[in-house]
Write an enzyme that holds these catalytic residues in place. Structure first.
Site, PDB file in Angstrom:
ATOM      1  N   ASP A 155     -11.746  -6.652   0.728  1.00 58.12           N
ATOM      2  CA  ASP A 155     -11.165  -5.486   0.056  1.00 58.12           C
ATOM      3  C   ASP A 155     -10.317  -5.997  -1.102  1.00 58.12           C
ATOM      4  OD1 ASP A 155      -9.489  -3.383  -0.761  1.00 58.12           O
ATOM      5  OD2 ASP A 155      -9.356  -2.515   1.238  1.00 58.12           O
ATOM      6  N   GLU A 166       5.423  -5.109  -1.403  1.00 57.41           N
ATOM      7  CA  GLU A 166       5.678  -3.974  -0.519  1.00 57.41           C
ATOM      8  C   GLU A 166       4.398  -3.518   0.159  1.00 57.41           C
ATOM      9  OE1 GLU A 166       8.713  -2.041   0.256  1.00 57.41           O
ATOM     10  OE2 GLU A 166       9.230  -4.118  -0.203  1.00 57.41           O
ATOM     11  N   CYS A 168      -2.491  13.938 -14.809  1.00 60.69           N
ATOM     12  CA  CYS A 168      -3.722  13.319 -14.311  1.00 60.69           C
ATOM     13  C   CYS A 168      -4.660  14.373 -13.725  1.00 60.69           C
ATOM     14  CB  CYS A 168      -3.396  12.258 -13.273  1.00 60.69           C
ATOM     15  SG  CYS A 168      -2.620  10.774 -13.966  1.00 60.69           S
TER      16      CYS A 168
END
Length: 372
Positions: A160, A188, A343
């Site tokens: 991935d 994070e 967006c």
């Protein structure tokens, strides 16, 4: 009436937008200097003035859909966009150092924000709404779609590229019994992904995809919503890396936002506040990047689904704002609402697309299933 205001009202009228009008997509102007700021700074001035509270709009998403559908964005370029294009032409804006900047600025902004805005798996990419009614269902349907196209089998090794918070890694490991290696630049994301995937056949690496050793191969690769950070100067490098990590006949599923025309820069406001140095690829750019490396087996477009996904994220974000405002200020709230709305409007106006592209190394003896 100032020249700037007269100019702005004239072009807004072509999109059915009025100043201080009664329709939800009309703008409510609080500072008369707004139009001069837009005239001289383009989209950067439009976005920053909204963040500063100079104007408001109830249906901000529909405002952008109308602006973009009418082509008004091309009439308001601004000097900042010219600078961004110039830098993009002469510099690799997505080299290793700059790639880490977007990880720090956008993905490290706070896991609390994303956990409240996204679905249960924390998928930060377009859901698949063909039969879905909720955001959770749409994201699971998207993952099932990818699994179908890759024909995942137990005990196979999957990579991935840009794994985010590990939602896809865990899903595929749990449901299909595969071994997944996820790569992200964000500290994070890596931290939370390791927590989410603990106890599963998942390895999370915090590193640049370009540093993956060529000696290691995977049965299949997927990349969901990461290609927008690669940059046109690195598209060929990205595809070569995927190619060298796959065996003959290996499949690569690329899930990416796409654009209708070829450019080498991004919107100046998005570049400064949301995705530094990001850019959206065109069909031509992707096609050139895969030449002699992959056979294109399937090109699936469902960009309208991103409009619905973004609106679901905005609803979640606004609903959770009271629990977030101790950490984030009002200007951040306006910035984030503007980002999600503009967006959504861009997908509604069909200026942006969403593509899932199935690529096969060599393409021999491959008969991929039809997955829709």
């Amino acid at each position: 009436m100032s020249v700037a205001r007269k100019w702005a009202l004239k072009i807004l009228a072509t999109a059915g937008i009025e100043e201080n009008g009664s329709q939800p997509w009309d703008i409510q102007v609080h500072n008369p200097k707004l139009y001069w700021r837009i005239l001289t700074q383009g989209s950067l001035g439009l976005g920053e003035s909204y963040m500063d509270g100079w104007w408001d709009c109830e249906a901000l998403d529909e405002f952008f859909a109308r602006v973009l559908s009418s082509g008004l964005d091309h009439q308001v370029t601004g000097l900042n966009k010219i600078m961004v294009i110039g830098l993009s032409r002469f510099l690799n804006m997505q080299n290793r150092a700059r790639s880490k900047q977007v990880a720090r600025q956008h993905y490290d902004v706070g896991n609390d924000l994303y956990s409240k805005m996204l679905d249960q798996t924390m998928m930060y990419s377009c859901g698949y709404w063909r039969r879905a009614e909720t955001l959770d269902e749409a994201q699971e349907a998207k993952l099932e779609l990818i699994a179908c196209k890759l024909e995942l089998q137990p005990n196979t090794r999957i990579l991935d590229i840009g794994c985010g918070w590990g939602g896809a890694c865990r899903f595929f490991a749990e449901r299909y019994g595969v071994e997944v290696t996820g790569v992200t630049l964000s500290g994070e994301q890596a931290r939370l992904a390791r927590e989410h995937c603990e106890g599963h056949a998942v390895q999370i690496l915090q590193q640049d995809y370009r540093d993956l050793p060529s000696s290691e191969t995977f049965d299949a690769i997927y990349s969901i919503g990461m290609f927008e950070h690669v940059g046109y100067k690195n598209y060929r490098t990205f595809m070569r890396k995927a190619h060298e990590l796959l065996p003959s006949g290996g499949r690569f599923l690329l899930h990416t936002i796409g654009r209708n025309d070829t450019e080498i820069s991004t919107d100046p406001w998005i570049n400064r506040y949301i995705f530094p140095h990001g850019m959206v690829p065109s069909i031509r750019q992707i096609g050139q990047s895969i030449e002699s490396l992959f056979v294109m087996e399937d090109w699936h477009a469902f960009g309208r689904d991103y409009d619905r996904t973004l609106m679901a994220w905005r609803t979640n974000f606004e609903s959770a704002w009271e629990s977030l405002r101790e950490r984030y200020d009002e200007r951040f709230f306006r910035m984030w609402r503007y980002y999600l709305s503009c967006c959504a409007g861009s997908f509604r106006a069909r200026q942006n697309q969403l593509w899932q592209i199935l690529l096969v190394k060599d393409g021999l003896k491959v008969n991929p299933p039809v997955c829709r």
